[in-house]
Design an enzyme around this catalytic site. Structure first.
Site, PDB file in Angstrom:
ATOM      1  N   GLU A  57       0.810  -1.231   0.000  1.00 25.75           N
ATOM      2  CA  GLU A  57       0.000   0.000   0.000  1.00 25.75           C
ATOM      3  C   GLU A  57       0.839   1.276   0.000  1.00 25.75           C
ATOM      4  O   GLU A  57       0.453   2.266  -0.621  1.00 25.75           O
ATOM      5  CB  GLU A  57      -0.936   0.009   1.215  1.00 25.75           C
ATOM      6  CG  GLU A  57      -2.012  -1.089   1.181  1.00 25.75           C
ATOM      7  CD  GLU A  57      -3.128  -0.784   0.169  1.00 25.75           C
ATOM      8  OE1 GLU A  57      -3.141   0.320  -0.387  1.00 25.75           O
ATOM      9  OE2 GLU A  57      -3.968  -1.680  -0.056  1.00 25.75           O
ATOM     10  N   ASN A  68      -8.183   8.591  -5.195  1.00 27.76           N
ATOM     11  CA  ASN A  68      -8.912   7.538  -5.900  1.00 27.76           C
ATOM     12  C   ASN A  68      -9.797   8.144  -6.984  1.00 27.76           C
ATOM     13  O   ASN A  68     -10.057   9.348  -6.976  1.00 27.76           O
ATOM     14  CB  ASN A  68      -9.777   6.751  -4.912  1.00 27.76           C
ATOM     15  CG  ASN A  68      -8.942   6.105  -3.831  1.00 27.76           C
ATOM     16  OD1 ASN A  68      -8.049   5.319  -4.109  1.00 27.76           O
ATOM     17  ND2 ASN A  68      -9.211   6.465  -2.586  1.00 27.76           N
ATOM     18  N   ASP A  70     -12.903   8.000  -7.342  1.00 26.13           N
ATOM     19  CA  ASP A  70     -14.159   8.583  -6.839  1.00 26.13           C
ATOM     20  C   ASP A  70     -13.930   9.910  -6.115  1.00 26.13           C
ATOM     21  O   ASP A  70     -14.867  10.480  -5.554  1.00 26.13           O
ATOM     22  CB  ASP A  70     -14.879   7.584  -5.922  1.00 26.13           C
ATOM     23  CG  ASP A  70     -14.142   7.349  -4.605  1.00 26.13           C
ATOM     24  OD1 ASP A  70     -13.018   7.865  -4.426  1.00 26.13           O
ATOM     25  OD2 ASP A  70     -14.705   6.637  -3.744  1.00 26.13           O
ATOM     26  N   SER A  72     -12.096  10.372  -3.437  1.00 27.09           N
ATOM     27  CA  SER A  72     -11.621  10.175  -2.070  1.00 27.09           C
ATOM     28  C   SER A  72     -10.098  10.007  -2.081  1.00 27.09           C
ATOM     29  O   SER A  72      -9.488   9.863  -3.141  1.00 27.09           O
ATOM     30  CB  SER A  72     -12.292   8.949  -1.432  1.00 27.09           C
ATOM     31  OG  SER A  72     -11.868   7.767  -2.073  1.00 27.09           O
ATOM     32  N   ASP A  74      -6.596   8.150  -0.017  1.00 22.31           N
ATOM     33  CA  ASP A  74      -6.079   7.154   0.927  1.00 22.31           C
ATOM     34  C   ASP A  74      -4.868   7.724   1.653  1.00 22.31           C
ATOM     35  O   ASP A  74      -4.029   8.376   1.035  1.00 22.31           O
ATOM     36  CB  ASP A  74      -5.684   5.872   0.191  1.00 22.31           C
ATOM     37  CG  ASP A  74      -6.867   5.183  -0.447  1.00 22.31           C
ATOM     38  OD1 ASP A  74      -8.008   5.396   0.019  1.00 22.31           O
ATOM     39  OD2 ASP A  74      -6.663   4.430  -1.410  1.00 22.31           O
ATOM     40  N   ASN A  81      -8.851   5.109   3.796  1.00 18.66           N
ATOM     41  CA  ASN A  81      -9.689   5.943   2.936  1.00 18.66           C
ATOM     42  C   ASN A  81     -10.524   6.976   3.694  1.00 18.66           C
ATOM     43  O   ASN A  81     -11.095   6.677   4.734  1.00 18.66           O
ATOM     44  CB  ASN A  81     -10.604   5.012   2.136  1.00 18.66           C
ATOM     45  CG  ASN A  81     -11.461   5.752   1.165  1.00 18.66           C
ATOM     46  OD1 ASN A  81     -12.611   6.075   1.441  1.00 18.66           O
ATOM     47  ND2 ASN A  81     -10.894   6.057   0.006  1.00 18.66           N
TER      48      ASN A  81
END
Ligand code: NAG
Length: 149
Positions: A57, A68, A70, A72, A74, A81
């Site tokens: 990650e 991301n 959408d 959002s 991380d 998130n």
């Protein structure tokens, strides 16, 4: 000209502070920190799988952020998130971990660990795409090899 020099020195100082607060764990340092925080076997997830997840990650870098599709974002070593788990005060969030996203970027990863525990309790380890893609069904023992944990 004295004033300029003064500003320059402050700027250098701020750069040093910023550099000091970005932390990239070594593999074994992270393994030891996670073990001390009770992550070994937490919800049946082995320590090696947690280290593999963090590598997948964030490459063990506490200051990692990624946007991301959408909209959002991380955050941190576990790429948590901000739609579901943390809030930055702007993006609409369920804030399931009751934590500010900036705390998940700290070189003190205790807030990230606490939130990762909440996530794995509610959704299981498959919540992390990086784990599914790079750790699941693999021999992950290399991630804690030689760490004395
Ligand atoms: C890390 O943060 C936690 C919770 O905020 C705190 O209890 C702990 O003392 C901190 N650890 C260090 C090494 O600063």
């Amino acid at each position: 000209i004295k004033t300029l020099l003064y500003y320059f020195l402050i700027w250098v100082l701020l750069l040093l502070v910023a550099a000091a607060s970005a932390k990239r764990f070594t593999r074994c340092e992270l393994a030891r920190t996670l073990k001390a925080a009770g992550m070994s076997g937490y919800k049946g997830v082995s320590l090696a799988n947690w280290v593999c997840l963090a590598n997948a990650e964030s490459s063990y870098n506490t200051q990692t952020t990624n946007r991301n599709t959408d909209g959002s974002t991380d955050y941190g070593i576990f790429q948590i998130n901000n739609r579901w788990w943390c809030t930055n005060g702007q993006f609409p969030s369920h804030n399931g971990c009751r934590v500010s996203c900036s705390q998940l970027l700290s070189d003190n990863i205790s807030a990230s660990i606490a939130c990762a525990k909440t996530i794995v309790n509610q959704q299981g380890i498959t919540a992390w795409v990086g784990w599914r893609n790079r750790c699941r069904n693999r021999d992950v023992s290399q991630y804690i090899a030689g760490c004395g944990v």
